[in-house]
Design a protein around this motif. Structure first.
Motif, PDB file in Angstrom:
ATOM      1  N   ARG A  34       0.831  -1.214   0.000  1.00 33.55           N
ATOM      2  CA  ARG A  34       0.000   0.000   0.000  1.00 33.55           C
ATOM      3  C   ARG A  34       0.860   1.256   0.000  1.00 33.55           C
ATOM      4  N   GLU A  35       1.910   1.282   0.818  1.00 41.51           N
ATOM      5  CA  GLU A  35       2.785   2.454   0.874  1.00 41.51           C
ATOM      6  C   GLU A  35       3.512   2.672  -0.458  1.00 41.51           C
ATOM      7  N   LEU A  36       3.964   1.579  -1.047  1.00 42.99           N
ATOM      8  CA  LEU A  36       4.646   1.681  -2.328  1.00 42.99           C
ATOM      9  C   LEU A  36       3.673   2.130  -3.420  1.00 42.99           C
ATOM     10  N   ALA A  37       2.458   1.616  -3.367  1.00 43.56           N
ATOM     11  CA  ALA A  37       1.433   2.022  -4.340  1.00 43.56           C
ATOM     12  C   ALA A  37       1.159   3.520  -4.241  1.00 43.56           C
ATOM     13  N   GLU A  38       1.088   4.032  -3.031  1.00 45.37           N
ATOM     14  CA  GLU A  38       0.864   5.471  -2.847  1.00 45.37           C
ATOM     15  C   GLU A  38       2.014   6.273  -3.448  1.00 45.37           C
ATOM     16  N   ALA A  39       3.248   5.824  -3.241  1.00 50.17           N
ATOM     17  CA  ALA A  39       4.415   6.524  -3.781  1.00 50.17           C
ATOM     18  C   ALA A  39       4.419   6.518  -5.314  1.00 50.17           C
ATOM     19  N   LEU A  40       3.896   5.448  -5.901  1.00 46.51           N
ATOM     20  CA  LEU A  40       3.868   5.308  -7.355  1.00 46.51           C
ATOM     21  C   LEU A  40       2.566   5.820  -7.976  1.00 46.51           C
ATOM     22  N   HIS A  41       1.629   6.245  -7.132  1.00 44.79           N
ATOM     23  CA  HIS A  41       0.317   6.733  -7.586  1.00 44.79           C
ATOM     24  C   HIS A  41      -0.436   5.663  -8.383  1.00 44.79           C
ATOM     25  N   VAL A  42      -0.436   4.445  -7.833  1.00 38.16           N
ATOM     26  CA  VAL A  42      -1.179   3.325  -8.417  1.00 38.16           C
ATOM     27  C   VAL A  42      -1.953   2.639  -7.300  1.00 38.16           C
ATOM     28  N   GLN A  43      -2.772   1.691  -7.664  1.00 39.19           N
ATOM     29  CA  GLN A  43      -3.524   0.923  -6.668  1.00 39.19           C
ATOM     30  C   GLN A  43      -2.665  -0.230  -6.148  1.00 39.19           C
ATOM     31  N   GLN A  44      -2.916  -0.681  -4.928  1.00 31.31           N
ATOM     32  CA  GLN A  44      -2.143  -1.762  -4.301  1.00 31.31           C
ATOM     33  C   GLN A  44      -2.118  -3.031  -5.148  1.00 31.31           C
ATOM     34  N   PRO A  45      -3.217  -3.443  -5.793  1.00 33.38           N
ATOM     35  CA  PRO A  45      -3.145  -4.655  -6.618  1.00 33.38           C
ATOM     36  C   PRO A  45      -2.117  -4.559  -7.752  1.00 33.38           C
ATOM     37  N   SER A  46      -1.850  -3.346  -8.222  1.00 31.05           N
ATOM     38  CA  SER A  46      -0.828  -3.170  -9.259  1.00 31.05           C
ATOM     39  C   SER A  46       0.554  -3.555  -8.736  1.00 31.05           C
ATOM     40  N   ILE A  47       0.822  -3.250  -7.479  1.00 29.37           N
ATOM     41  CA  ILE A  47       2.108  -3.607  -6.872  1.00 29.37           C
ATOM     42  C   ILE A  47       2.215  -5.123  -6.763  1.00 29.37           C
ATOM     43  N   ALA A  48       1.156  -5.763  -6.328  1.00 24.39           N
ATOM     44  CA  ALA A  48       1.153  -7.230  -6.220  1.00 24.39           C
ATOM     45  C   ALA A  48       1.422  -7.858  -7.584  1.00 24.39           C
ATOM     46  N   LYS A  49       0.816  -7.308  -8.616  1.00 26.26           N
ATOM     47  CA  LYS A  49       0.994  -7.834  -9.974  1.00 26.26           C
ATOM     48  C   LYS A  49       2.436  -7.646 -10.455  1.00 26.26           C
ATOM     49  N   ILE A  50       2.999  -6.472 -10.228  1.00 25.14           N
ATOM     50  CA  ILE A  50       4.384  -6.198 -10.625  1.00 25.14           C
ATOM     51  C   ILE A  50       5.343  -7.151  -9.917  1.00 25.14           C
ATOM     52  N   GLU A  51       5.112  -7.375  -8.645  1.00 21.37           N
ATOM     53  CA  GLU A  51       6.012  -8.231  -7.868  1.00 21.37           C
ATOM     54  C   GLU A  51       5.976  -9.688  -8.313  1.00 21.37           C
ATOM     55  N   LYS A  52       4.930 -10.089  -8.994  1.00 26.51           N
ATOM     56  CA  LYS A  52       4.824 -11.472  -9.474  1.00 26.51           C
ATOM     57  C   LYS A  52       5.348 -11.643 -10.893  1.00 26.51           C
ATOM     58  N   ARG A  53       5.566 -10.547 -11.602  1.00 24.83           N
ATOM     59  CA  ARG A  53       6.001 -10.610 -12.997  1.00 24.83           C
ATOM     60  C   ARG A  53       7.428 -11.141 -13.116  1.00 24.83           C
ATOM     61  N   THR A  54       7.671 -11.835 -14.205  1.00 30.45           N
ATOM     62  CA  THR A  54       9.034 -12.248 -14.527  1.00 30.45           C
ATOM     63  C   THR A  54       9.566 -11.440 -15.696  1.00 30.45           C
ATOM     64  N   ASP A  55       8.715 -10.624 -16.313  1.00 29.68           N
ATOM     65  CA  ASP A  55       9.108  -9.799 -17.451  1.00 29.68           C
ATOM     66  C   ASP A  55       8.377  -8.468 -17.327  1.00 29.68           C
ATOM     67  N   MET A  56       9.131  -7.361 -17.459  1.00 22.50           N
ATOM     68  CA  MET A  56       8.506  -6.041 -17.364  1.00 22.50           C
ATOM     69  C   MET A  56       9.370  -5.023 -18.075  1.00 22.50           C
ATOM     70  N   TYR A  57       8.802  -3.862 -18.339  1.00 24.80           N
ATOM     71  CA  TYR A  57       9.557  -2.767 -18.908  1.00 24.80           C
ATOM     72  C   TYR A  57      10.605  -2.292 -17.910  1.00 24.80           C
ATOM     73  N   ILE A  58      11.733  -1.853 -18.419  1.00 25.29           N
ATOM     74  CA  ILE A  58      12.772  -1.308 -17.545  1.00 25.29           C
ATOM     75  C   ILE A  58      12.260  -0.051 -16.850  1.00 25.29           C
ATOM     76  N   SER A  59      11.442   0.736 -17.534  1.00 31.55           N
ATOM     77  CA  SER A  59      10.893   1.947 -16.919  1.00 31.55           C
ATOM     78  C   SER A  59      10.010   1.609 -15.715  1.00 31.55           C
ATOM     79  N   THR A  60       9.283   0.502 -15.795  1.00 34.95           N
ATOM     80  CA  THR A  60       8.447   0.060 -14.664  1.00 34.95           C
ATOM     81  C   THR A  60       9.327  -0.345 -13.501  1.00 34.95           C
TER      82      THR A  60
END
Length: 97
Positions: A34-60
């Motif tokens: 939740r704290e990280l989501a607030e810092a990134l101006h996204v919703q908490q589920p987005s953080i959970a999704k990013i943390e599970k990814r094995t492939d992502m944009y470098i900018s992300t």
């Protein structure tokens, strides 16, 4: 513990700390999703999704690391040595211009 056992234990600990999944890094930095989501101006589920990814944009990944107070560097390792890839630093300059 014997000095040898203590040295092996400390070496193993350093190795474990040098390599972490994003979720482990976030927890080690004392941040909730939740704290990280607030810092990134996204919703908490987005953080959970990013943390599970094995492939992502470098900018992300960069935004995620910077929100935790870090700086992302991309290093290519070869038998003859390591090279820091600077194309991504150029992207950062373009983004802030």
């Amino acid at each position: 513990m014997s000095p040898e056992s203590r040295a092996r234990s400390e070496s193993k600990q350093r190795a474990m700390l040098a390599e972490m999944a994003l979720s482990e890094l976030r927890k080690a930095r004392g941040l909730s999703q939740r704290e990280l989501a607030e810092a990134l101006h996204v919703q908490q589920p987005s953080i959970a999704k990013i943390e599970k990814r094995t492939d992502m944009y470098i900018s992300t990944l960069r935004a995620h690391i910077e929100a935790m107070g870090g700086e992302l560097e991309v290093i290519a390792r070869f038998p003859e040595g390591s090279i820091r890839i600077r194309n991504f630093a150029d992207l950062e300059r373009e983004r802030t211009s």
